[in-house]
Enzyme design. Structure first.
Site, short mmCIF file in Angstrom:
data_model
loop_
_atom_site.label_atom_id
_atom_site.label_comp_id
_atom_site.label_asym_id
_atom_site.label_seq_id
_atom_site.Cartn_x
_atom_site.Cartn_y
_atom_site.Cartn_z
N LYS A 11 0.82 -1.22 0.00
CA LYS A 11 0.00 0.00 0.00
C LYS A 11 0.86 1.28 0.00
O LYS A 11 2.07 1.23 0.28
CB LYS A 11 -0.93 -0.04 1.21
CG LYS A 11 -1.96 -1.19 1.15
CD LYS A 11 -2.91 -1.11 2.34
CE LYS A 11 -3.99 -2.18 2.25
NZ LYS A 11 -4.97 -2.05 3.39
N TYR A 51 -12.75 -1.58 -3.49
CA TYR A 51 -13.21 -1.68 -2.10
C TYR A 51 -14.73 -1.55 -1.98
O TYR A 51 -15.23 -1.21 -0.91
CB TYR A 51 -12.51 -0.63 -1.25
CG TYR A 51 -11.08 -1.01 -0.89
CD1 TYR A 51 -10.82 -2.08 -0.03
CD2 TYR A 51 -10.01 -0.32 -1.43
CE1 TYR A 51 -9.51 -2.44 0.29
CE2 TYR A 51 -8.69 -0.68 -1.11
CZ TYR A 51 -8.46 -1.73 -0.24
OH TYR A 51 -7.17 -2.09 0.09
N ASN A 114 -2.01 0.48 6.63
CA ASN A 114 -1.49 -0.74 7.23
C ASN A 114 -0.62 -1.58 6.30
O ASN A 114 -0.58 -2.81 6.39
CB ASN A 114 -2.63 -1.56 7.85
CG ASN A 114 -3.65 -2.00 6.83
OD1 ASN A 114 -3.54 -1.69 5.65
ND2 ASN A 114 -4.66 -2.73 7.28
N HIS A 117 -2.13 -5.39 1.62
CA HIS A 117 -3.43 -6.04 1.47
C HIS A 117 -3.21 -7.53 1.24
O HIS A 117 -2.25 -7.92 0.59
CB HIS A 117 -4.17 -5.45 0.25
CG HIS A 117 -5.39 -6.22 -0.15
ND1 HIS A 117 -6.61 -6.02 0.45
CD2 HIS A 117 -5.57 -7.21 -1.06
CE1 HIS A 117 -7.50 -6.85 -0.10
NE2 HIS A 117 -6.88 -7.58 -1.01
N GLU A 128 -9.92 -10.14 -7.28
CA GLU A 128 -8.95 -9.05 -7.12
C GLU A 128 -7.79 -9.19 -8.12
O GLU A 128 -7.33 -8.19 -8.68
CB GLU A 128 -8.45 -9.03 -5.68
CG GLU A 128 -9.55 -8.60 -4.71
CD GLU A 128 -9.22 -8.82 -3.24
OE1 GLU A 128 -10.08 -8.51 -2.40
OE2 GLU A 128 -8.11 -9.30 -2.93
P1 IDP Z 1 -8.05 -6.45 5.94
O1 IDP Z 1 -7.23 -5.57 5.00
O2 IDP Z 1 -7.23 -6.92 7.11
O3 IDP Z 1 -8.75 -7.56 5.22
P2 IDP Z 1 -10.64 -5.12 6.05
O4 IDP Z 1 -11.56 -5.18 7.21
O5 IDP Z 1 -10.98 -5.90 4.84
O6 IDP Z 1 -9.17 -5.52 6.59
O7 IDP Z 1 -10.48 -3.59 5.67
C1 IDP Z 1 -9.90 -3.20 4.43
C2 IDP Z 1 -8.94 -2.06 4.69
O8 IDP Z 1 -9.67 -0.93 5.17
C3 IDP Z 1 -7.89 -2.31 5.80
O9 IDP Z 1 -6.79 -3.02 5.34
C4 IDP Z 1 -7.54 -0.90 6.20
O10 IDP Z 1 -6.66 -0.28 5.25
C5 IDP Z 1 -8.90 -0.20 6.11
N1 IDP Z 1 -9.60 -0.22 7.41
C6 IDP Z 1 -10.15 -1.29 8.03
N2 IDP Z 1 -10.72 -0.97 9.20
C7 IDP Z 1 -10.52 0.37 9.33
C8 IDP Z 1 -10.88 1.31 10.35
O11 IDP Z 1 -11.51 0.99 11.36
N3 IDP Z 1 -10.48 2.62 10.14
C9 IDP Z 1 -9.80 3.00 9.01
N4 IDP Z 1 -9.44 2.14 8.04
C10 IDP Z 1 -9.79 0.85 8.19
MG MG Z 2 -10.19 -7.49 3.73
#
Ligand code: IDP
Ligand code: MG
Length: 139
Positions: A11, A51, A114, A117, A128
């Site tokens: 990312k 997304y 984070n 992905h 994807e």
């Molecule tokens: P994942 O990437 O671990 O599968 P997901 O719940 O699918 O997590 O969420 C997709 C992406 O959305 C996350 O990787 C992160 O970048 C962002 N995200 C998830 N939860 C939050 C939040 O509570 N606040 C802000 N961004 C979030």
């Molecule tokens: Mg996810």
């Protein structure tokens, strides 16, 4: 039965911090082979579509803005049990909750920025991967 492929993106925060090499090293040393790869940048429309499943979540706009803030590395990875093993390698969504040694623990800065992905199912891995790569771009 678990599939052999998953999809990943390094990312914008991790690209900006120059972690591409370190992250790819960790991925390949964990036994994943690179099936397809590109250095690219998502448009607002593209990130919104990618997304779409999170459209109703409160962080959707923030997520789209962040994912379009700079270039990413997109890749299809191959390994037995790829989806689950890759989720283990990257760690929890929130880096504060991610296990020691995971990519997010090492390189992520926050729950939104984070670092990486990883697909959450074989079905989404295929969707994807198809979003970024044609069959001619896979080896
Ligand atoms: P994942 O990437 O671990 O599968 P997901 O719940 O699918 O997590 O969420 C997709 C992406 O959305 C996350 O990787 C992160 O970048 C962002 N995200 C998830 N939860 C939050 C939040 O509570 N606040 C802000 N961004 C979030
Ligand atoms: Mg996810």
């Amino acid at each position: 039965m678990s599939g052999k492929q998953t999809f990943t993106m390094i990312k914008p925060d991790a690209v900006e911090k120059n972690y591409i090499g370190a992250i790819l090293k960790q991925i390949t040393e964990a036994g994943f082979r690179i099936k397809a790869m590109k250095y690219t940048k998502l448009s607002t429309e593209g990130a919104g579509k990618f997304y779409e499943v999170h459209k109703e979540r409160p962080f959707y706009d923030e997520l789209v803005e962040y994912m379009t803030s700079g270039p990413i590395v997109a890749a299809i990875l191959e390994k037995d049990n790829a989806v689950a093993d890759f989720r283990t390698l990257i760690g929890a969504t929130n880096p504060e909750e991610a296990a020691e040694g995971t990519i997010r623990k090492l390189y992520a800065e926050s729950i939104s920025a984070n670092a990486i992905h990883g697909s959450d199912s074989d079905e989404n891995a295929a969707i994807e991967g198809n979003f970024f790569f044609s069959t001619l771009e896979r080896f």
